[in-house]
Design an enzyme around this catalytic site. Structure first.
Site, PDB file in Angstrom:
ATOM      1  N   CYS A 247       0.830  -1.209   0.000  1.00  0.00           N
ATOM      2  CA  CYS A 247       0.000   0.000   0.000  1.00  0.00           C
ATOM      3  C   CYS A 247       0.872   1.269   0.000  1.00  0.00           C
ATOM      4  CB  CYS A 247      -0.992  -0.047   1.164  1.00  0.00           C
ATOM      5  SG  CYS A 247      -2.386   1.087   0.961  1.00  0.00           S
TER       6      CYS A 247
ATOM      7  N   HIS B  39      -3.673  -5.227   0.655  1.00  0.00           N
ATOM      8  CA  HIS B  39      -3.140  -5.646   1.954  1.00  0.00           C
ATOM      9  C   HIS B  39      -3.191  -7.161   2.132  1.00  0.00           C
ATOM     10  CE1 HIS B  39      -2.657  -1.741   4.049  1.00  0.00           C
ATOM     11  NE2 HIS B  39      -3.589  -1.340   3.211  1.00  0.00           N
TER      12      HIS B  39
ATOM     13  N   GLU C 248      -1.833  -8.800   4.393  1.00  0.00           N
ATOM     14  CA  GLU C 248      -1.809  -9.117   5.833  1.00  0.00           C
ATOM     15  C   GLU C 248      -3.157  -8.898   6.525  1.00  0.00           C
ATOM     16  OE1 GLU C 248      -1.199  -4.663   5.939  1.00  0.00           O
ATOM     17  OE2 GLU C 248      -1.001  -6.305   4.508  1.00  0.00           O
TER      18      GLU C 248
END
Length: 250
Positions: A100, A192, A194
């Site tokens: 990001c 993202h 994660e």
């Protein structure tokens, strides 16, 4: 004895109360996603001005730059310092995974242009289309290169102009650069890998409460994950293979 692999995480966002309570902080969220047993991971809160000494950069096998609510094109002292460090890592040909904000910082350092997303912000589970011709089979994507990947998206900026020598690896209907790489040592993702549903929903609730988004956008973000989830396992594998220089077995 095999040397212990060492990685550094540059945290460009503070821990939210939710992430602290649920996971013990973003450090744990990232290590759980990208780490393997026996490795050593250090975190540096770059958003608070905490950086490793330049002389210590050599000891790390790879680096991860997190997302942030800050704009990657601004010139805050810590952002400029981060750019300096990334430039150094690029010169050293160290593996750097940008997520990001991190994806945009790497583009900026290499001479690309970043700015406000032309088609507006995104906050949802989104589908990105893989540019299969740009990926060598047997690279960190493995032999089975997917047509598309579902990933959690949360951003209002984008890479507007790619740096010279960069290869687009994925795009979407709203953004031309969802994933790119430069040589073998820089790999960048706008989404993202994660994040999970719980983290996304808590952020949605928080930014709605703060008045940053309208109810309609919050509802759409949550609806995007109804009955489905991100391809987290696939994203995790790709990122780990990249960071650790692994080529998956057939």
């Amino acid at each position: 004895m095999v040397d212990q692999k060492k990685f550094a995480l540059f945290l460009a966002t503070p821990d939210s109360e939710f992430v602290k309570k649920a996971y013990g902080g973003y450090h744990n969220v990232f290590v759980e996603t990208f780490g393997d047993e026996g490795e050593h991971w250090d975190s540096f809160r770059v958003v608070e001005g905490e950086f490793p000494d330049e002389k210590d950069l050599e000891k790390y096998d790879g680096f991860v730059i997190s997302g942030s609510s800050h704009d990657s094109f601004q010139n805050d002292p810590w952002i400029l310092k981060l750019c300096e460090i990334v430039k150094k890592l690029d010169e050293m040909k160290k593996k750097v995974l940008g997520i990001c904000f991190g994806h945009q910082i790497i583009a900026r350092v290499r001479g690309g242009t970043v700015g406000r997303a032309r088609k507006g912000p995104e906050l949802k589970l989104g589908k990105i289309t893989i540019v299969k011709d740009a990926i060598t089979p047997g690279s960190y994507f493995g032999d089975e290169i997917p047509d598309s990947i579902d990933i959690i998206k949360l951003h209002q900026d984008e890479v507007l102009v790619l740096p010279e020598g960069a290869k687009v690896l994925a795009y979407s209907d709203k953004y031309e650069v969802e994933m790119f790489s430069i040589e073998d040592h820089l790999f960048c993702i706008q989404g993202h890998p994660e994040y999970n549903k719980e983290i996304l929903f808590e952020i949605v609730d928080r930014v709605l409460r703060l008045g940053y988004i309208k109810q309609e956008m919050a509802d759409a973000a949550k609806a995007s994950m109804e009955g489905k989830g991100a391809d987290r396992k696939l994203l995790e594998t790709i990122c780990k293979n990249f960071l650790k220089g692994r080529v998956p077995a057939n």
